[in-house]
Design an enzyme around this catalytic site. Sequence first.
Site, mmCIF file in Angstrom:
data_model
loop_
_atom_site.group_PDB
_atom_site.id
_atom_site.type_symbol
_atom_site.label_atom_id
_atom_site.label_comp_id
_atom_site.label_asym_id
_atom_site.label_seq_id
_atom_site.Cartn_x
_atom_site.Cartn_y
_atom_site.Cartn_z
ATOM 1 N N CYS A 1 0.380 -8.166 15.260
ATOM 2 C CA CYS A 1 1.677 -7.512 15.526
ATOM 3 C C CYS A 1 2.837 -8.495 15.389
ATOM 4 C CB CYS A 1 1.758 -6.964 16.950
ATOM 5 S SG CYS A 1 0.561 -5.707 17.368
ATOM 6 N N HIS B 1 0.844 -1.198 0.000
ATOM 7 C CA HIS B 1 0.000 0.000 0.000
ATOM 8 C C HIS B 1 0.880 1.248 0.000
ATOM 9 C CE1 HIS B 1 0.835 0.252 4.268
ATOM 10 N NE2 HIS B 1 0.168 -0.855 4.545
ATOM 11 N N HIS C 1 -4.634 -3.525 16.827
ATOM 12 C CA HIS C 1 -5.516 -4.418 16.049
ATOM 13 C C HIS C 1 -6.911 -4.601 16.642
ATOM 14 C CE1 HIS C 1 -1.450 -5.392 14.556
ATOM 15 N NE2 HIS C 1 -2.088 -5.447 13.413
ATOM 16 N N HIS D 1 3.826 1.623 2.515
ATOM 17 C CA HIS D 1 5.048 0.871 2.173
ATOM 18 C C HIS D 1 5.811 1.628 1.086
ATOM 19 C CE1 HIS D 1 2.400 -2.780 3.281
ATOM 20 N NE2 HIS D 1 3.202 -2.534 4.307
ATOM 21 N N CYS E 1 -5.360 -5.553 22.018
ATOM 22 C CA CYS E 1 -4.197 -4.917 21.384
ATOM 23 C C CYS E 1 -4.654 -3.574 20.829
ATOM 24 C CB CYS E 1 -3.670 -5.805 20.256
ATOM 25 S SG CYS E 1 -2.676 -4.903 19.061
ATOM 26 N N CYS F 1 -0.107 -11.214 20.078
ATOM 27 C CA CYS F 1 -0.985 -10.655 19.046
ATOM 28 C C CYS F 1 -0.422 -11.055 17.685
ATOM 29 C CB CYS F 1 -1.065 -9.137 19.164
ATOM 30 S SG CYS F 1 -1.956 -8.417 17.755
ATOM 31 N N LYS G 1 -8.336 -1.860 5.908
ATOM 32 C CA LYS G 1 -9.209 -2.532 4.940
ATOM 33 C C LYS G 1 -10.671 -2.345 5.317
ATOM 34 C CE LYS G 1 -6.784 -6.128 2.545
ATOM 35 N NZ LYS G 1 -6.266 -7.466 2.750
ATOM 36 N N LYS H 1 -6.900 6.146 10.260
ATOM 37 C CA LYS H 1 -5.904 5.105 10.105
ATOM 38 C C LYS H 1 -6.218 4.328 8.824
ATOM 39 C CE LYS H 1 -4.190 1.162 12.523
ATOM 40 N NZ LYS H 1 -4.173 0.268 13.637
HETATM 41 O O1 ME8 Z 1 6.556 -4.385 10.410
HETATM 42 N N1 ME8 Z 1 2.607 5.412 7.767
HETATM 43 O O2 ME8 Z 1 6.201 -5.072 8.245
HETATM 44 P P1 ME8 Z 1 4.928 -4.232 7.803
HETATM 45 C C1 ME8 Z 1 3.901 5.344 7.433
HETATM 46 N N2 ME8 Z 1 7.729 -7.125 8.585
HETATM 47 N N3 ME8 Z 1 4.550 4.179 7.231
HETATM 48 C C2 ME8 Z 1 3.866 3.042 7.372
HETATM 49 C C3 ME8 Z 1 2.489 3.032 7.716
HETATM 50 C C4 ME8 Z 1 1.852 4.301 7.911
HETATM 51 N N4 ME8 Z 1 0.576 4.418 8.206
HETATM 52 N N5 ME8 Z 1 2.065 1.756 7.774
HETATM 53 C C5 ME8 Z 1 3.152 0.983 7.464
HETATM 54 C C6 ME8 Z 1 6.791 -5.115 9.464
HETATM 55 N N6 ME8 Z 1 4.238 1.750 7.217
HETATM 56 C C7 ME8 Z 1 7.893 -6.131 9.565
HETATM 57 C C8 ME8 Z 1 9.224 -5.413 9.413
HETATM 58 S S1 ME8 Z 1 11.880 -5.388 9.276
HETATM 59 C C9 ME8 Z 1 13.115 -6.404 9.702
HETATM 60 C C10 ME8 Z 1 10.415 -6.289 9.527
HETATM 61 C C11 ME8 Z 1 5.561 1.287 6.801
HETATM 62 O O3 ME8 Z 1 4.478 -4.819 6.509
HETATM 63 C C12 ME8 Z 1 6.643 1.664 7.807
HETATM 64 O O4 ME8 Z 1 7.892 1.658 7.154
HETATM 65 O O5 ME8 Z 1 3.954 -4.146 8.908
HETATM 66 C C13 ME8 Z 1 6.595 0.509 8.761
HETATM 67 O O6 ME8 Z 1 7.773 0.399 9.526
HETATM 68 C C14 ME8 Z 1 6.425 -0.650 7.796
HETATM 69 O O7 ME8 Z 1 5.552 -0.128 6.775
HETATM 70 C C15 ME8 Z 1 5.792 -1.863 8.463
HETATM 71 O O8 ME8 Z 1 5.522 -2.809 7.479
#
Ligand code: ME8
Length: 483
Positions: free
Chosen positions: A128, A17, A145, A20, A142, A125, A299, A296
Amino acid sequence: MKYYITTPIYYVNAKPHIAHAYTTLIADVLARYLRLKGKKVFFLTGTDEHGAKVAQKAQEFGKNPQEFCDQVAGQFEKAWLNLDITFDSFIRTTSELHKKGVVKMIKQLKENGDIYKADYEGFYCTGCEKFLTQKELIDGKCADHQVEPELIREKNYFFKLSKYTGVIKEKVKKDELLVRPQKRKNEIISLLDTNLEDFSISRESVEWGIDVPFDKTQKIYVWVEALMNYISALDYGKQGRQAGKFKKFWPADLHLIGKDITKFHIIYWPAILLSLKLPLPKQVFAHGYFTINGEKMSKTIGNVIDPNDLVEKWGKDATRYLILNQFPVGEDGDISLEKLEAQYKANLANDLGNLLQRVLVMMNKFEVKDKAFKIDPYKHQDLDFQKEFDFDLDGFLNFMDNLKIFKAIKKIDKYISQSNKYIEANKPWELAKTDKIQCQKVLITLYRRLILVARLIKPFMPDISKEMLNQLESGEPKPLFKK
Ligand code: ME8
């Protein structure tokens, strides 16, 4: 000089999304900028594919987990190519390369006497993918979530975190492990002052994961192996000369992450590295979180924005520029499609696109062409900018060097709008009738300003930059942005 930059690896429970894309774009702009400055950049991104969350999603779709991961990881890779992200490597945690590196690290942690087995009881969770303490729950749920976590009782391997927290605190305080922005550094130091518990590095009840090499009843905890991607991707699991990338690029110069995952990156990961006797990353930068129209992204609300849709609408360069032109990197902010659309029209199509067209059309019409076109737009390319025409180049470079990307864009936007004001104030179409020399001067000034703009926007809008330079060279105006 080398520069190793990473993004988080994203969970494949859903397709990519806009948030990311936000993190990945910041990293890409920095990587492109540093390459222009002559650094040997290695830019890593990828996908986090193990754990209960991903396995559950695969089941919901009636797919086996690997098949499901292949599909979603492909969507991430495609989205990044669509946005022209210049990653040097895309690590997938289900790859053999990653598994090899992880197994080597886990064995080393054991040999170094830093892991032990114990019974564990806690609230987990799955959203998370972490254990939550009582304090973190709101009405038993949580906070992120809105679901009650599962009470889990199982045997886990634990990592002796307490052995390393003192050293980490010192390194963070002294900026040997630079944490930015400052408020995140303060938060981490306060957290390190509390009695942090040892953390679990394996799970008994999880099936979709990497086996603990010395105990097949356990899978490595998804967060622990995910963090390890930053060095497994550099061939850490390989032997001797085959592990050359690791020698060349580790330690990371920058782990770019969102503010949600600081504890993992600034406490757990450095502790693991200290146990492995490896250097710590030089910097962790945690950017802010954003909402969509004040809510926020979720979905259920149905407000999740797919970056591919934006690329289809505005083209990839404009999408890159717009996403980064919302709020400062270290701050929280809000994004709305309406605002993006308005900025597309005002800043890009009108201010920049029209400026280029007007200047080129007038140069042709008033025959300024031959004089101006002797200034070769390709000469002194890249970062060899000229300090001229009221542009505070040092300030711009300083912003870029310090991840103040939003401020850097604002400087370019301001320069473009000043150039539009300059046209209006000097009216070259009237000067053409009364003072040909002055008309030439005004248009040549604008022409050179446009060359500078084309160079400045290169890390943000690489193809638009090229197209501008092509038009400035040929003198043939064509629309820069779709109307
Ligand atoms: O946490 N605003 O993956 P994830 C800004 N797999 N950035 C956002 C955001 C938002 N509302 N939502 C998500 C994970 N992000 C783990 C990471 S690393 C070794 C493992 C971005 O798919 C932001 O960079 O939940 C956040 O840190 C990341 O997506 C979390 O992606």
